[in-house]
Design an enzyme around this catalytic site. Structure first.
Site, short mmCIF file in Angstrom:
data_model
loop_
_atom_site.label_atom_id
_atom_site.label_comp_id
_atom_site.label_asym_id
_atom_site.label_seq_id
_atom_site.Cartn_x
_atom_site.Cartn_y
_atom_site.Cartn_z
N LYS A 1 22.15 19.19 -44.00
CA LYS A 1 22.03 17.78 -44.37
C LYS A 1 22.01 17.63 -45.91
CE LYS A 1 22.01 16.25 -40.11
NZ LYS A 1 21.42 16.95 -39.08
C1 PLP Z 1 21.21 16.67 -37.58
C2 PLP Z 1 21.10 15.53 -36.63
C3 PLP Z 1 20.03 15.43 -35.71
C4 PLP Z 1 19.06 16.55 -35.44
O1 PLP Z 1 18.31 17.00 -36.46
P1 PLP Z 1 17.68 18.49 -36.43
O2 PLP Z 1 16.83 18.52 -37.62
O3 PLP Z 1 18.82 19.43 -36.49
O4 PLP Z 1 16.91 18.61 -35.15
C5 PLP Z 1 19.93 14.29 -34.93
N1 PLP Z 1 20.83 13.30 -35.02
C6 PLP Z 1 21.88 13.36 -35.86
C7 PLP Z 1 22.82 12.20 -35.93
C8 PLP Z 1 22.06 14.48 -36.68
O5 PLP Z 1 23.12 14.54 -37.51
#
Ligand code: PLP
Length: 371
Positions: free
Chosen positions: A186
């Site tokens: 992210k």
């Molecule tokens: C990355 C992501 C998640 C999940 O987050 P994690 O920290 O990997 O559990 C949920 N929703 C979206 C849209 C994402 O891009």
């Protein structure tokens, strides 16, 4: 070390090591500590929210947000058909059932018109999750007003949209509750981590309580089935150092996506990802859409051979094994995006010459024209 160009990797050029060393020195490494509190305060302030509760990851944040707005086993929860699996998984973790509603062409996010129709047809809807795709916002006001009219709680899954704006306000300020992820791919990372933000004190308390085994006080007394979902202080220390550089890292991704956008403006046989007027996106993952899945896959292979990481992005969830029995309301937009969207290297640490290499490689692929 190879010099492969990665897709989206952590950019740790701030005070990460310093803050981590401080945790070790001061013996704050687990699920309590000053960095967790500071990280929560930082995200609350960034999103103009009264409360923020840190979690182990974005999926856990969504799970707790759903429970806190009152989603019960057997409830339906509306989820866009084109999102990361975690959005639907969190619904299933509550014993609830996702109903997949299509996204719109103009923003690749939940279609408010279809949402409105779905809420007329499907009863027992406990919540609606609006997902901000690819670093820009869904049409939050439109979705929220439909939710309000129907008396259903809206949750904004802003996992990949930290630092983005919806009109003039921050992503993460939409709905009763919003969630973030600080996974390694992210815009900012905590190694792993998530956050629930809200203005509702009861919801914040419920999330905090459930995230720490629903413990009452410091004795081994519990009043509900809880979870071990609290972010550790080590993760928060990393996240905090990242948060200090959020503006800089968002600006870097925006510049990268600006350059891609210019480079591919008149490229044949592809569509650039939408940049909807209602949002200032971060360019979390710059993506292109191709006419066919075959062409998308060929581009990914081509780039990989050139030492460039690229990846086919999300696929329609409703047709996949865990969800094939679920209800849906679709118009073919998610089906068309499924398998045809390719994400290009978008790390904030990507430098101009690396990006030029990516652009050049994509252009050579397009010029081949043998597809
Ligand atoms: C990355 C992501 C998640 C999940 O987050 P994690 O920290 O990997 O559990 C949920 N929703 C979206 C849209 C994402 O891009």
């Amino acid at each position: 070390m190879t010099n492969r160009i990665p897709l989206s990797v952590p950019d740790l050029r701030g005070r990460e090591a310093e803050y981590l060393a401080r945790c070790v020195r001061e013996n704050w490494v687990s699920s309590a500590g000053p960095e967790v509190t500071a990280m929560e305060a930082g995200i609350a302030s960034l999103t103009d929210r009264r409360f923020a509760v840190a979690t182990v990851n974005g999926t856990a944040a969504l799970h707790l947000a759903l429970l806190a707005v009152g989603v019960r086993p057997g409830d339906r929860v509306i989820v866009p058909d084109w999102t990361f699996a975690a959005t639907a998984n969190a619904v299933a973790h509550c014993g609830a059932i996702p109903v997949f509603v299509d996204v719109r062409e103009e923003d690749w996010a939940l279609d408010p018109e279809l949402l409105s129709e779905a809420l007329k047809i499907f009863g027992g809807v406990g919540a609606v999750i609006a997902v901000d795709p690819l670093g820009h916002a869904a049409d939050l006001d439109a979705i929220e007003s439909i939710c309000r009219t129907n008396g259903v709680a809206m949750i904004e899954d802003a996992a990949g949209a930290i630092g983005a704006l919806y009109r003039k306000r921050p992503c993460g300020s939409g709905g009763v509750v919003s969630t973030f992820s600080f996974n390694g791919n992210k815009t900012i990372t905590a190694g792993g981590g998530g956050m629930v933000v809200t203005d509702d004190e009861d919801i914040a308390e419920k999330v905090r309580h459930l995230s720490t085994q629903a413990r009452l006080g410091s004795d081994y007394l519990h009043d509900a089935v809880g979870f071990n979902y609290r972010m550790t202080n080590l993760n928060a220390a990393l996240g905090l150092a990242q948060l200090e550089r959020l503006d800089e890292m968002v600006a870097a991704r925006q510049a990268i996506s600006e350059r891609y956008d210019k480079a591919f403006r008149s490229a044949p046989g592809l569509a650039r990802m939408p940049r909807p007027k209602h949002s200032t996106g971060t360019g979390w993952l710059y993506s292109l859409q191709f006419e066919s899945e075959q062409k998308a896959v060929k581009l990914v292979d081509w780039l990989n051979e050139d030492g460039i990481d690229a990846r086919v992005f999300w696929r329609s969830l409703s047709v996949q094994k865990p969800w094939s029995g679920c209800s849906s309301m679709l118009r073919g937009v998610s089906a068309a995006l499924s398998g045809t969207v390719v994400s290009l290297p978008s790390s904030s640490s990507l430098d101009a010459s690396e990006q030029a290499k990516v652009i050049n490689s994509v252009k050579r692929f397009l010029a081949k024209g043998d597809l």
